[in-house]
Enzyme design. Structure first.
Site, short mmCIF file in Angstrom:
data_model
loop_
_atom_site.label_atom_id
_atom_site.label_comp_id
_atom_site.label_asym_id
_atom_site.label_seq_id
_atom_site.Cartn_x
_atom_site.Cartn_y
_atom_site.Cartn_z
N ARG A 115 0.83 -1.22 0.00
CA ARG A 115 0.00 0.00 0.00
C ARG A 115 0.86 1.26 0.00
O ARG A 115 0.52 2.27 -0.64
CB ARG A 115 -0.92 -0.02 1.24
CG ARG A 115 -1.91 1.11 1.26
CD ARG A 115 -2.93 0.91 2.37
NE ARG A 115 -3.91 1.96 2.40
CZ ARG A 115 -4.21 2.67 3.49
NH1 ARG A 115 -3.61 2.42 4.64
NH2 ARG A 115 -5.11 3.62 3.43
N HIS A 135 0.34 4.37 -2.54
CA HIS A 135 0.11 5.75 -2.09
C HIS A 135 1.24 6.68 -2.52
O HIS A 135 1.04 7.87 -2.69
CB HIS A 135 -0.10 5.79 -0.57
CG HIS A 135 -1.48 5.38 -0.16
ND1 HIS A 135 -2.19 6.00 0.84
CD2 HIS A 135 -2.30 4.42 -0.65
CE1 HIS A 135 -3.39 5.43 0.96
NE2 HIS A 135 -3.47 4.46 0.07
N VAL A 167 0.54 10.06 -5.72
CA VAL A 167 0.73 11.48 -5.37
C VAL A 167 2.13 11.89 -5.82
O VAL A 167 3.13 11.39 -5.32
CB VAL A 167 0.57 11.69 -3.84
CG1 VAL A 167 0.61 13.17 -3.50
CG2 VAL A 167 -0.72 11.06 -3.34
N GLY A 201 3.61 10.97 -8.42
CA GLY A 201 4.31 9.86 -9.04
C GLY A 201 5.14 9.07 -8.04
O GLY A 201 5.23 9.42 -6.87
N SER A 261 7.86 10.41 -2.26
CA SER A 261 7.42 11.59 -1.49
C SER A 261 6.57 11.19 -0.28
O SER A 261 6.48 11.92 0.69
CB SER A 261 6.63 12.55 -2.39
OG SER A 261 5.61 11.87 -3.08
N ASN A 293 -3.57 8.90 4.86
CA ASN A 293 -2.28 8.21 5.06
C ASN A 293 -1.97 7.89 6.51
O ASN A 293 -0.94 7.27 6.80
CB ASN A 293 -1.14 9.05 4.46
CG ASN A 293 -1.05 8.90 2.95
OD1 ASN A 293 -1.57 7.92 2.40
ND2 ASN A 293 -0.42 9.85 2.29
N PRO A 336 -7.59 7.85 -3.92
CA PRO A 336 -9.00 7.48 -4.06
C PRO A 336 -9.65 7.24 -2.70
O PRO A 336 -9.06 6.57 -1.85
CB PRO A 336 -8.95 6.19 -4.88
CG PRO A 336 -7.56 5.68 -4.77
CD PRO A 336 -6.67 6.85 -4.46
N HIS A 375 -6.46 -5.82 -2.24
CA HIS A 375 -7.19 -5.94 -0.97
C HIS A 375 -7.36 -7.39 -0.54
O HIS A 375 -8.05 -7.67 0.42
CB HIS A 375 -8.54 -5.21 -1.06
CG HIS A 375 -8.38 -3.72 -1.11
ND1 HIS A 375 -9.38 -2.84 -1.44
CD2 HIS A 375 -7.29 -2.93 -0.85
CE1 HIS A 375 -8.93 -1.59 -1.40
NE2 HIS A 375 -7.66 -1.63 -1.05
N THR A 376 -6.71 -8.30 -1.24
CA THR A 376 -6.55 -9.67 -0.75
C THR A 376 -5.62 -9.68 0.46
O THR A 376 -5.61 -10.64 1.23
CB THR A 376 -5.98 -10.59 -1.86
OG1 THR A 376 -5.76 -11.89 -1.31
CG2 THR A 376 -4.64 -10.09 -2.40
N ASP A 407 -9.99 -9.41 3.32
CA ASP A 407 -10.18 -10.73 2.70
C ASP A 407 -10.20 -11.75 3.84
O ASP A 407 -9.22 -12.46 4.08
CB ASP A 407 -9.00 -11.00 1.73
CG ASP A 407 -9.13 -12.33 1.02
OD1 ASP A 407 -10.17 -13.01 1.18
OD2 ASP A 407 -8.18 -12.70 0.32
N SER A 467 -7.94 -15.13 4.74
CA SER A 467 -6.62 -15.28 4.09
C SER A 467 -5.98 -13.91 3.84
O SER A 467 -5.43 -13.66 2.78
CB SER A 467 -6.73 -16.08 2.79
OG SER A 467 -7.28 -15.31 1.76
#
Ligand code: HEM
Length: 327
Positions: free
Chosen positions: A62, A66, A70, A72, A76, A94, A162, A192-193, A244, A247
């Site tokens: 993640r 993230h 933002v 690229g 940052s 964040n 998002p 999101h698994t 999830d 698992s």
């Protein structure tokens, strides 16, 4: 006039092929001469990190997402706030990021082997890939050569990431602004698994019934009742739920089975059933017969995401420590 057309032609061809000029400069083996063991060193450290704390695979994946969304993929997201500047990592979406000290640890190993050579943005990209591999997900080759940015803004992070309440038009727009399409959206949501979420990320669906994604057609009522036992109110900030369930430390396709049964945790997950293209994909992968296809798609979309607005060449810098610019 004619000379400017000649100069612009190669760029136009690259853009036509869907590759930005900066992204075209990322290559596999970028550190072949300057730090040939970079990937081996990252892997060795990641095996120790994930071996000791398997639940860190999600947070490290993640962090890369993230970062890339933002300014690229320029690391940052790793910069600390300073007096007078609230950095990305302190923006509201964040606050739940984890894994910063693991990045510092890996970067320190890389600095010891190859000082001032490998960017934090590249270290984070390799770590995210290895996090997926070590969680039993796919391997993909990483292209390298990113440089680190020196600017980090909480306002930008709050505006560009998002939201979990996003619907398909909103999510599509945000992804498109990063050069990612609807397929990337449904495929990358498969991340999101892995991992867990705090109540405020989904409690609206349990306690605010004006939300069209609330319990009912968009959220299985039995599942909603279970979630309510964990998440007692919209203000419950401590409790974690697996996205999830069953698992959450393994990278697999069961996330899509949950989503297909109206058991996606966020509105953004549930939204994947509201569009024909994303719904078809969710239902296809949910059958469990196309795991290889999802692994291939995920690898491709991750490579695309890793190219978003990267700094290359003489842009940015090679940060010595990931949480602070060099000067
Ligand atoms: C489609 C848009 C997306 C939205 C709206 C979204 C939203 C969220 C939210 C709200 C959380 C939980 C935060 C918390 O409450 O602690 C989360 C967790 C997570 N997200 Fe996403 N996400 C999206 C896409 C992605 C992508 C593209 C990736 C990676 C490629 C990703 C990887 C993860 C992971 C691994 C976690 C678990 C982190 C942990 O265990 O701490 N997400 N996401």
């Amino acid at each position: 006039m004619r000379s400017s057309v000649v100069l612009l032609l190669p760029i136009a061809l690259l853009l036509f092929a869907g590759i930005t000029p900066a992204a075209a400069q990322l290559v596999e083996g970028f550190y072949g001469k300057t730090c040939p063991n970079v990937e081996a060193i990252v892997r060795e450290e990641m095996e120790k990190i994930i071996g000791a704390a398997p639940s860190l695979a999600g947070p490290l994946l993640r962090l890369h997402f993230h970062d890339c969304f933002v300014r690229g993929c320029d690391a940052s997201v790793l910069l600390n706030s300073t007096e007078g500047n609230l950095a990305e990592r302190d923006a509201k979406p964040n606050k739940s990021l984890r894994g910063f000290s693991s990045v510092d640890r890996v970067k320190a190993k890389i600095e010891a082997a190859c000082p001032n050579t490998v960017s934090c943005a590249d270290v984070l990209t390799i770590m995210a890939r290895d996090a997926v591999v070590l969680a039993k997900g796919p391997f993909w080759p990483v292209t390298l050569g990113r440089r680190d940015g020196t600017v980090s803004s909480a306002v930008e992070a709050a505006n560009e990431l998002p939201p979990s309440s996003g619907d398909i038009p909103q999510l599509t727009k945000i992804f498109a602004s990063k050069g990612l399409d609807l397929k990337d959206l449904v495929v990358l949501s498969g991340a999101h698994t892995l991992g867990t979420a705090h109540c405020p990320s989904y409690a609206d669906r349990l306690y605010n019934f004006s939300s069209s994604y609330a319990a009912g057609p968009m959220l299985d009522s039995e599942y909603a009742e279970k979630l309510k036992m964990r998440c007692k109110s919209v203000d419950d900030k401590a409790m974690l739920s697996e996205m999830d369930p069953g698992s959450y430390k393994t990278f697999d396709t069961s996330y899509y089975r949950h989503v297909s049964k109206r058991r996606g945790l966020f509105q953004s997950d549930a939204a994947l059933l509201t569009d024909a293209t994303t719904r078809d994909y969710v239902q296809r992968i949910a059958t469990g017969k196309f795991d290889d296809e999802f692994f291939r798609d995920f690898s491709e979309s991750m490579m695309k995401m890793g190219n978003v607005a990267v700094l290359t060449g003489a842009e940015g810098e090679i940060r010595k420590k990931c949480y602070v610019p060099n000067n």
